[in-house]
Scaffold this active site. Structure first.
Site, PDB file in Angstrom:
ATOM      1  N   GLU A 240       0.204  70.126  46.243  1.00 49.07           N
ATOM      2  CA  GLU A 240       0.421  68.702  47.103  1.00 49.07           C
ATOM      3  C   GLU A 240       2.207  68.323  46.866  1.00 49.07           C
ATOM      4  OE1 GLU A 240      -3.999  66.193  46.224  1.00 49.07           O
ATOM      5  OE2 GLU A 240      -2.095  65.076  45.648  1.00 49.07           O
ATOM      6  N   GLN A 272      27.993  54.961  69.417  1.00 47.32           N
ATOM      7  CA  GLN A 272      28.388  56.488  68.201  1.00 47.32           C
ATOM      8  C   GLN A 272      27.019  55.638  66.800  1.00 47.32           C
ATOM      9  OE1 GLN A 272      31.273  55.855  65.561  1.00 47.32           O
ATOM     10  NE2 GLN A 272      32.095  58.026  66.737  1.00 47.32           N
TER      11      GLN A 272
END
Ligand SMILES: Cc1cc2nc3c(=O)[nH]c(=O)nc-3n(C[C@H](O)[C@H](O)[C@H](O)COP(=O)(O)OP(=O)(O)OC[C@H]3O[C@@H](n4cnc5c(N)ncnc54)[C@H](O)[C@@H]3O)c2cc1C
Length: 378
Positions: A240, A272
């Site tokens: 898992e 940006q």
């Protein structure tokens, strides 16, 4: 290290990606277990993948499965469905194949592979899942087998499960070494499953509570030996923690592409502040991907190193939450409206990954203890 999968596994992943991308995009999120998708994936062979060849499976390794789950996510499969698949494959089918006796595997393989029986792992209890100190479910030996008493909660797949791997204590004094794992069909008298538990995310992976009130199971229900429950649990956790988030990682890759396209078309991607966030999402996903594939390679190469899988799970789950947060932030109002994907839903879903298979804090404890023990031995 070699992260290549076989041509057959690559072709299988491609089939799954196509299957997932053929489903209508923009459809509302499933509000529960998607039985039709489950059957379709069983027909494609995903549910039999981990089963041994002798039991009609493909004996697929972790890298094959990671490649399959990641492809489903890349194609647009629902994260809840991917989580439910992980609980079935890694929480139930893998422990069965690794610890079950031949007759147990033969008894369950067909129905797990066809999708007729959904598997689940029931460990967490209402008193807390981070430590076995709070585990109250008991297995009391009697002449015909065992009687199970206790309550499990937050069990993924519980409402539709036909088979549970249940962890119970046979001996409180022995702590984690007194734990035993059982394979318990959901129609066993004395076992009841609550209605679906309300959750903050992953509606496609319904959870439930499992109550055992003197639930009688025969000796043949033992998965592994009496007292080897910790070993069974660690097998499930290795898979898992190492593999379960592969699907969510594939989904995040797809969402990054959608996000970049939507923001470029709106003319905001050149800021940006936006482009750097997207660049960081890309970097985190690439790094998480390397971590995921390294964990899968380690499983396939028999590395029994719980701290490696714990570290992988922390890195990937935290990266996914950071990426989902960045994507919902740059999409702003568009994301809030669910375009070009349900960014807020993605954030809620990925947060589940922080707790599933152990919280970051519990796993950091595990890694820290391992380091201390190796320091003492040095
Ligand atoms: C999406 C999802 C799927 C899941 N699927 C399953 C499943 O299929 N089967 C199943 O059995 N369980 C499942 N769980 C439950 C999961 O394993 C538990 O949520 C997890 O182990 C944490 O247990 P808890 O929620 O009871 O938190 P608690 O143990 O109550 O912890 C609460 C807080 O205290 C912190 N804490 C606790 N102990 C310590 C410690 N010693 N040191 C530092 N901090 C500590 C934790 O980190 C956490 O922040 C799932 C959970 C989620 C979210």
């Amino acid at each position: 290290m070699n992260f290549n999968v076989s041509p057959a596994a690559a072709a299988f992943a491609s089939t799954l990606r196509q299957w997932a991308s053929a489903r209508p995009s923009g459809a509302p999120r499933p509000s529960g277990f998607d039985a039709a998708a489950w059957r379709a994936l069983a027909d494609l062979g995903l549910l039999s993948a981990v089963l041994p060849a002798l039991a009609g499976g493909q004996a697929a390794g972790a890298a094959d499965l990671v490649s399959a789950m990641e492809a489903l996510g890349q194609g647009g499969a629902d994260r809840g469905l991917l989580f439910a698949l992980g609980a079935h494959l890694f929480g139930c089918a893998v422990p069965l194949t690794r610890h079950g006796r031949a007759e147990q595997i033969a008894a369950w393989a067909g129905s797990l592979a066809s999708g007729a029986v959904v598997g689940a792992l029931a460990v967490t209890e209402p008193g807390g899942g981070s430590s076995f100190a709070g585990l109250r479910t008991t297995a009391v030996k009697d002449k015909d087998g065992y009687r199970l008493h206790g309550t499990k909660t937050l069990v993924c797949n519980a409402p539709q499960a036909g088979l549970f791997v249940i962890l119970a204590s046979e001996s409180a004094e022995r702590g984690p070494f007194g734990l035993t794992a059982f394979l318990v069909p959901s129609d066993t008298p004395g076992l009841t499953v609550s209605p679906i538990l309300p959750t903050a995310g992953l509606p496609g992976a319904p959870m439930g509570e499992v109550r055992m009130d003197g639930c009688a199971v025969p000796d043949s229900a033992l998965l592994g030996r009496p007292g080897s429950g910790l070993k069974v649990f660690m097998t499930a956790m290795g898979w898992e923690r190492g593999c379960l988030l592969a699907g969510a990682l594939g989904a995040a890759q797809r969402e990054l592409a959608l996000c970049a396209t939507a923001l470029s078309q709106r003319g905001v991607a050149q800021h940006q502040a936006v482009s750097h966030r997207l660049a960081r999402v890309k970097m985190r996903l690439d790094t998480a991907r390397l971590t995921l594939w390294h964990a899968a390679w380690s499983l396939d190469n028999g590395r029994e190193d719980p701290s490696l899988y714990a570290a992988a799970k922390i890195s990937i789950s935290e990266a996914l939450v950071a990426c989902a947060t960045d994507m919902v932030t740059v999409l702003a109002g568009q994301g809030w409206r669910g375009e070009p994907f349900d960014a807020a839903g993605a954030l809620a879903d990925t947060m589940g990954g922080l707790f599933a298979s152990g919280t970051t804090e519990a796993l950091l404890d595990l890694i820290g203890r391992t380091l201390q023990n190796s320091g003492r031995r040095a």
